[in-house]
Design a protein around this motif. Sequence first.
Motif, short mmCIF file in Angstrom:
data_model
loop_
_atom_site.label_atom_id
_atom_site.label_comp_id
_atom_site.label_asym_id
_atom_site.label_seq_id
_atom_site.Cartn_x
_atom_site.Cartn_y
_atom_site.Cartn_z
N GLN A 149 0.37 -1.45 -0.20
CA GLN A 149 -0.11 -0.48 0.11
C GLN A 149 0.45 1.21 0.01
O GLN A 149 0.23 2.26 -0.68
CB GLN A 149 -0.84 0.22 1.63
N ALA A 150 2.02 1.16 0.80
CA ALA A 150 3.73 1.96 0.94
C ALA A 150 4.12 2.41 -0.29
O ALA A 150 3.63 3.21 -0.93
CB ALA A 150 3.78 1.79 2.14
N TRP A 151 3.72 1.43 -1.03
CA TRP A 151 4.74 1.93 -2.10
C TRP A 151 3.47 2.00 -3.55
O TRP A 151 4.06 2.66 -4.17
CB TRP A 151 5.18 0.01 -3.26
N LEU A 152 2.96 1.66 -4.00
CA LEU A 152 1.58 2.10 -4.79
C LEU A 152 1.45 3.87 -4.58
O LEU A 152 1.16 4.07 -5.45
CB LEU A 152 0.86 0.95 -4.36
N ALA A 153 1.50 4.14 -3.36
CA ALA A 153 0.95 5.63 -3.03
C ALA A 153 2.01 6.52 -3.51
O ALA A 153 1.44 7.55 -3.01
CB ALA A 153 0.85 5.57 -1.62
N ILE A 154 3.60 5.64 -3.27
CA ILE A 154 4.69 6.39 -3.90
C ILE A 154 4.58 7.63 -5.14
O ILE A 154 4.52 9.20 -4.72
CB ILE A 154 5.67 5.53 -4.10
N PRO A 155 3.78 7.35 -5.70
CA PRO A 155 3.85 8.34 -7.25
C PRO A 155 2.67 9.37 -6.90
O PRO A 155 2.79 10.68 -7.74
CB PRO A 155 3.06 7.33 -8.87
N PHE A 156 1.87 8.61 -6.27
CA PHE A 156 0.15 9.92 -6.20
C PHE A 156 0.73 10.70 -4.82
O PHE A 156 0.89 11.75 -5.12
CB PHE A 156 -0.86 8.71 -5.51
N VAL A 157 1.41 10.46 -3.96
CA VAL A 157 2.46 11.35 -3.15
C VAL A 157 3.41 12.15 -3.60
O VAL A 157 3.33 13.78 -3.28
CB VAL A 157 2.78 10.62 -1.51
N TRP A 158 4.05 11.44 -4.38
CA TRP A 158 5.16 12.90 -5.52
C TRP A 158 4.33 13.32 -6.17
O TRP A 158 4.86 14.43 -6.07
CB TRP A 158 5.60 11.58 -6.26
N VAL A 159 3.43 13.31 -6.66
CA VAL A 159 2.58 14.14 -7.91
C VAL A 159 1.15 15.08 -6.74
O VAL A 159 1.42 16.54 -7.45
CB VAL A 159 2.28 13.73 -8.66
N LEU A 160 0.69 14.99 -5.92
CA LEU A 160 -0.24 15.07 -5.70
C LEU A 160 0.17 15.86 -3.73
O LEU A 160 -0.92 16.32 -3.68
CB LEU A 160 -1.76 14.88 -5.26
N GLY A 161 1.10 15.38 -3.62
CA GLY A 161 1.46 15.98 -2.64
C GLY A 161 0.88 15.02 -1.07
O GLY A 161 -0.01 13.92 -1.51
N LEU A 162 1.58 15.16 0.11
CA LEU A 162 1.23 14.11 0.78
C LEU A 162 -0.28 14.44 1.73
O LEU A 162 -0.26 15.47 2.38
CB LEU A 162 2.46 14.37 2.24
N ASN A 163 -1.73 13.86 1.27
CA ASN A 163 -2.78 14.26 1.71
C ASN A 163 -3.82 12.78 1.25
O ASN A 163 -2.83 12.35 0.91
CB ASN A 163 -2.95 15.55 0.75
N GLU A 164 -5.22 12.97 1.82
CA GLU A 164 -5.64 11.48 1.59
C GLU A 164 -5.77 11.34 0.92
O GLU A 164 -6.19 9.96 0.53
CB GLU A 164 -7.36 12.21 2.72
#
Length: 611
Positions: free
Chosen positions: A68-83
């Motif tokens: 789950q953390a690995w899959l979140a990496i590109p989204f956090v990188w692009v969208l920032g750390l948010n829900e």
Amino acid sequence: MNKLLIPILFIGFILRVAYLDKFPIGLYSDEAVFGYNAYLLIQTGRDEYNRFWPVSLESFGDWKPPMQAWLAIPFVWVLGLNEYAVRLPSAILGTLTILIVYFLAKELLVAQTSDTDQRATLNAQRSMLKFQLSARNVQRTTYVPLLSAFLLAINPWHIFMSRMAMLVSIEVFFISLGILGLIKGLNHTVVPAQAGTYLNRFRIKSGMTMINWWWMISTISFGGAIYSYYGSRVTAPLLLCAFILIYFNKIKEKWRQLIIPLAVGGVILLPIIIQSLANPVILTGRARTTSVFFNDNVRLQLWDAHTKAGLRQVTPVISRFFDNKPYYYAKDILSRYWSHFSPVFLFFKGDSHPPFKISRLGYLHLIDLPFFLIGLWMLRRASEKDSASRFLIYYLLLSPFVASLTFLTPAANRSFNLVIPWTLITAFGLTIFLTAISANHVIPAKAGIYLNRFRVKHGMTIGIVLLYFVSLLIFFYSYVYLIPQELPHYWHYGRKELVNKLKPLLSQYDKIYLTNKGGPPYIFLSFYLPIKPSDFLSTVKRNPVINNLGWGHTDKILNVEIPREFDWNDVPKDPGALYIGYETEIPENEVKVIDRIYYPNGKTVYVIAKL
């Protein structure tokens, strides 16, 4: 692929991504863990325990799988750390699962044989009860994949889980894709490499290279499931055993095609195997502390039975013969297993454990039940000669097995794999029902008689659609309104609001005492501020004591002290400190209240005060 699948996928996607940052009402602590560790991995390549790209996240002492953390990496990188960034991978994979179910239905519920007569016979067995087969009815069996996709798109259980960044939401995607790969691989034709052809500088002899790409996809998918959720480390092998048992003769003919997928699977699992040798908890997680064998329930039952036997003057040998551990544990596990098929769990009350409860509802549409029973009955009849029907029944029966081994039952998360076979069987039963109506076998409509300008069969079809629509509206009423009003604490509501209040106060106080209730505070501070990796690693202070359920504790982060038990009588009284208590933990007559955080229903979550 049917063009109607596109609007179904669109509906499913919208139901899973709309207002994803606002509903669920709060960010659960596990979601914050995955998000913040994704952020740390982006920044440093290390997790919150300073481990380099770990295959398990220690987190709160429960050692979560990292997918789950690995899959979140590109989204956090692009969208920032948010829900939104943290939950989006689950929502996307949840939508793609709808597509997988469409193809699973084609493979398991629509006859694939090339012989026309054989296909007609099998479809007759599957879809017509005892009615005469017609060309129109055979055609209707092709609706099963579309109905399967549609029913999953509007399934409350699947929508609910796909909108949160929890382990099981992505595990179901990988498990279902793995199963699709297994089934498709049975009919995959491998073209042997010709003599003299080179691949990666190695000469390939004719007939020696046998790469079954569907089985490769299956191998990678099951590997992804194992890195997604601990339960899949039992579920995946069980499903593979069922597949081998049912399709053994076909697999035996393709045994050479297994070599490369098995080798790839070994490579995928190698990091877990190596690290588990040094630390076995990486492989098992919290399995020991959530197991029925860890819980005292059976031991207390045995003690009670032996005590009563002693009062009746039954000899200890006889008492222990009839009241023994294997029997009691088997009975306990079986009882927990069947609880996941209980209508009370599935339709009315659901799971009572946070955050998986839906206020006043279960997880499935009640209208599903008659169609599920019709589909299951027909599958049972067809399973005597049809391997696909038999495998689907095994899929259904094995899905809640892992959940039955824990003492927190029935469990909506651990039995979530059940949603796929349930949907397939329900769609199958619904197709049978609609087919029977169309053939005028269930409720015959006399010629010339109309009801609101529709024949009876059209009226019943519209009625079924309306019932599903109303059921979906009821689910969203509970999800959007009742959960925020009745169960906001299940979702750690208030932590985000608290951190936003604390941001300007952190620099004004040398020390802040923060309650541990309402969700582990350090991870929400880390997520919402967010805390830079260097500041996190230099200020975090872990408590070495792990409690009997396997939970650890973080005593401090930045200048925030987090007592394991926030007892106002024991908390140091410092005139220069800030105090934050949960609900009524701080006696307001002894402090000056600076601010409050409220639930959506108006009740107090946190009190911010000073002496």
